[in-house]
Design an enzyme around this catalytic site. Structure first.
Site, PDB file in Angstrom:
ATOM      1  N   TYR A  43      -7.906  13.980   0.636  1.00 43.56           N
ATOM      2  CA  TYR A  43      -7.074  14.827  -0.221  1.00 43.56           C
ATOM      3  C   TYR A  43      -7.932  15.423  -1.332  1.00 43.56           C
ATOM      4  CZ  TYR A  43      -3.500  12.840   2.699  1.00 43.56           C
ATOM      5  OH  TYR A  43      -2.766  12.464   3.799  1.00 43.56           O
TER       6      TYR A  43
ATOM      7  N   GLN B 174       1.462   6.201  -7.122  1.00 37.27           N
ATOM      8  CA  GLN B 174       0.209   6.841  -6.753  1.00 37.27           C
ATOM      9  C   GLN B 174       0.327   8.339  -7.029  1.00 37.27           C
ATOM     10  OE1 GLN B 174      -1.123   7.640  -2.611  1.00 37.27           O
ATOM     11  NE2 GLN B 174      -2.793   6.212  -3.045  1.00 37.27           N
TER      12      GLN B 174
ATOM     13  N   ALA C  41       2.061   8.660  -1.882  1.00 37.66           N
ATOM     14  CA  ALA C  41       1.349   9.693  -2.625  1.00 37.66           C
ATOM     15  C   ALA C  41       2.365  10.668  -3.207  1.00 37.66           C
ATOM     16  CB  ALA C  41       0.377  10.419  -1.697  1.00 37.66           C
TER      17      ALA C  41
ATOM     18  N   SER D  32       0.837  -1.198   0.000  1.00 31.92           N
ATOM     19  CA  SER D  32       0.000   0.000   0.000  1.00 31.92           C
ATOM     20  C   SER D  32       0.876   1.254   0.000  1.00 31.92           C
ATOM     21  CB  SER D  32      -0.874   0.001   1.255  1.00 31.92           C
ATOM     22  OG  SER D  32      -1.955   0.886   1.135  1.00 31.92           O
ATOM     23  N   PRO D  33       0.416   2.336  -0.644  1.00 39.51           N
ATOM     24  CA  PRO D  33       1.182   3.592  -0.581  1.00 39.51           C
ATOM     25  C   PRO D  33       1.343   4.060   0.862  1.00 39.51           C
ATOM     26  CG  PRO D  33      -0.504   3.701  -2.284  1.00 39.51           C
ATOM     27  CD  PRO D  33      -0.783   2.465  -1.484  1.00 39.51           C
TER      28      PRO D  33
ATOM     29  N   ARG E 278      -7.851   4.924  -5.892  1.00 35.62           N
ATOM     30  CA  ARG E 278      -8.067   4.684  -4.451  1.00 35.62           C
ATOM     31  C   ARG E 278      -9.226   5.560  -4.001  1.00 35.62           C
ATOM     32  NH1 ARG E 278      -4.073   3.954   0.762  1.00 35.62           N
ATOM     33  NH2 ARG E 278      -4.457   1.776   0.256  1.00 35.62           N
TER      34      ARG E 278
ATOM     35  N   ARG F   8       1.175  -1.297   7.469  1.00 32.02           N
ATOM     36  CA  ARG F   8       1.912  -1.448   8.733  1.00 32.02           C
ATOM     37  C   ARG F   8       2.482  -2.850   8.908  1.00 32.02           C
ATOM     38  NH1 ARG F   8      -1.935   2.389   9.496  1.00 32.02           N
ATOM     39  NH2 ARG F   8      -1.398   4.229  10.750  1.00 32.02           N
TER      40      ARG F   8
ATOM     41  N   CYS G  30       3.303   7.220   2.975  1.00 30.43           N
ATOM     42  CA  CYS G  30       4.123   8.426   2.975  1.00 30.43           C
ATOM     43  C   CYS G  30       5.313   8.260   3.918  1.00 30.43           C
ATOM     44  CB  CYS G  30       3.293   9.628   3.389  1.00 30.43           C
ATOM     45  SG  CYS G  30       2.101  10.129   2.132  1.00 30.43           S
TER      46      CYS G  30
END
Length: 353
Positions: A180, A99, A57, A22-23, A226, A320, A25
C-alpha cells in the site's frame, strides 16, 4: 506459567494477553462507514478472549480505500460510527486498535469475491495515486503524486489519529506494509521519484518518518507500525532496510513493529509454511530493540507459546486462525493451562470435561 497469556504493557496500556487480532479487510462498509457486520466481526474476537482487537485497514482519505467497500475515518461522522464497536470491545475487557491506511496504487479494487482488477468510475471507483506512475500488475496505472501532495499526507494521518483517539481507540497502527501507499514509497520497485521522497534510503523512507512524527505529535496512545520486512523480489525492499527503518521509527515514538512481508509485487516467490514470517519479527526485535508482533500461519497454541516464550516476538497477531475459530484464545488458554477470564454468558462452557 504461559507466557502467551501473561500481560504486556505498551506505553502505559496493559493488555491481558499476547494473542492479538490482526487487521483483516471485510469489504463490507458503505461509503466508508462500518456497520453491523463490523460490530459482530470484531466483537466476537473480544468475546473470544483476544487481548487486542485491530480494525481492518481504515482509510485516512476517500481515495485511500482499497475497495469502495472499505472502512474510513476521514470525517468526524466516520469516527462516530466506530464508537459503538469501541464500547462493545471495551465491555469485554479487551482493547481495540485502529489501523490507519492509504492504499495508493492498490486502491479502487474489486472485492475478492468479485474477481481481480480495478473498479471503473461508473461502478464507484476512482483514479488512483502513487509515488510513481507504475501500475501494480493488471491494476490501473496510478497518477504520480506531486511533492506538495506527498507532503500533505502526514496531516491526513494525524487528523485520522485524532478522530480515532477521540472515540476511544486504545492503540493506533500505521500501515506501512503489503504494497500500500507508504510501502510503495519505501520500495525502489514502485518508487522512481527524483524529488526528496525518492532515490536513496533516506528519500524513500521520508514519508513514513513524517507520518510517524505527525501522528505521534497528536496522541500519547501506543503507536505501532506494520512493515513488510521484504518484498521477496530482487531489487526490492529488504530485511536490512526494515531493521534500519525500525530503528528510526523507534526514535520517533513507535512502540511496536507488526512484522509481515510482501504485497508490493504481484507474484513473488514466497516459501510459505507455518511461522514463515516469524524470523523477521525476531531479527527486528533483536537488532532494532523494539517489541515486535509475529504473523503468518500461526495456528497452534503450542506454536504461539513457543514464539513468545523463546523471544522471537513479544506478541502474535492471528488472522485466518481466528476466522476459523473466533474463540481460539479461550481454547488455547485451556490447552496451555492458563487461567483467563471468560464472558459471563459463556462461563458454563469453560470446562472441557
Amino acid at each position: 506459567m504461559s507466557r502467551l497469556f501473561s500481560p504486556i504493557t505498551v506505553r502505559g496500556l496493559t493488555l491481558p494477553n499476547r494473542v492479538w487480532v490482526s487487521p483483516m479487510c471485510q469489504y463490507s462498509a458503505t461509503e466508508g462507514f462500518p456497520g453491523d457486520w463490523h460490530l459482530v466481526h470484531l466483537g466476537q474476537f473480544a468475546a473470544g478472549g483476544a487481548g487486542l482487537v485491530m480494525t481492518e485497514a481504515t482509510a485516512v482519505t476517500p481515495e485511500g480505500r482499497i475497495s469502495p467497500q472499505d472502512t474510513g475515518i476521514w470525517s468526524d461522522q466516520h469516527a462516530d460510527a466506530w464508537r459503538r464497536i469501541v464500547e462493545f470491545v471495551h465491555g469485554q475487557d479487551a482493547a481495540i486498535g485502529m489501523q490507519l491506511a492509504h492504499a495508493g496504487r492498490k486502491g479502487s479494487t474489486k472485492r475478492p469475491w468479485d474477481g481481480p482488477g480495478s473498479v471503473p468510475a461508473e461502478d464507484g471507483g476512482w483514479p488512483t495515486v502513487g509515488p510513481s506512475a507504475t501500475a501494480f500488475g493488471e491494476y490501473a496505472t496510478p497518477r504520480e503524486l506531486t511533492t506538495d501532495e506527498v507532503a500533505a499526507l502526514p496531516e491526513a494521518f494525524a487528523e485520522a489519529a485524532r478522530r480515532a483517539a477521540g472515540v476511544g481507540f486504545d492503540v493506533l497502527e500505521l500501515h506501512f506494509a503489503h504494497g500500500y501507499l507508504v510501502h510503495q514509497f519505501l520500495s525502489p520497485l514502485s518508487n522512481s521519484r527524483t524529488d526528496r521522497y525518492g532515490g536513496d534510503f533516506e528519500g524513500r523512507t521520508r514519508l513514513a518518518l513524517e507520518i510517524a512524527d505527525a501522528v505521534r505529535a497528536t496522541t500519547g496512545l501506543p503507536l505501532f507500525a506494520r512493515l513488510s520486512a521484504t518484498d521477496w523480489t530482487e531489487g526490492g525492499w529488504t530485511v536490512d532496510e526494515s531493521v534500519r527503518l525500525a530503528k528510526l521509527l523507534a526514535e520517533r515514538g513507535i512502540d511496536l513493529i507488526d512484522t509481515s512481508s510482501g504485497g508490493n509485487t504481484p507474484h513473488p516467490d514466497i516459501p510459505v509454511g507455518p511461522g514463515y514470517q516469524v524470523p523477521f519479527a525476531g531479527r527486528i526485535r533483536s537488532e532494532a530493540g523494539l517489541p515486535t508482533g509475529a504473523v503468518g500461519m500461526i495456528t497452534d497454541p503450542h506454536q504461539a507459546e513457543e514464539i513468545v516464550g523463546n523471544d522471537q516476538a513479544d506478541v502474535v497477531f492471528l488472522a485466518r486462525a481466528l476466522l476459523r475459530d473466533p474463540h481460539w484464545p479461550l481454547r488455547a488458554a485451556n490447552v496451555l493451562g492458563a487461567d483467563v477470564r471468560w464472558p459471563d454468558q459463556y462461563a458454563r462452557a469453560k470446562s472441557w470435561h
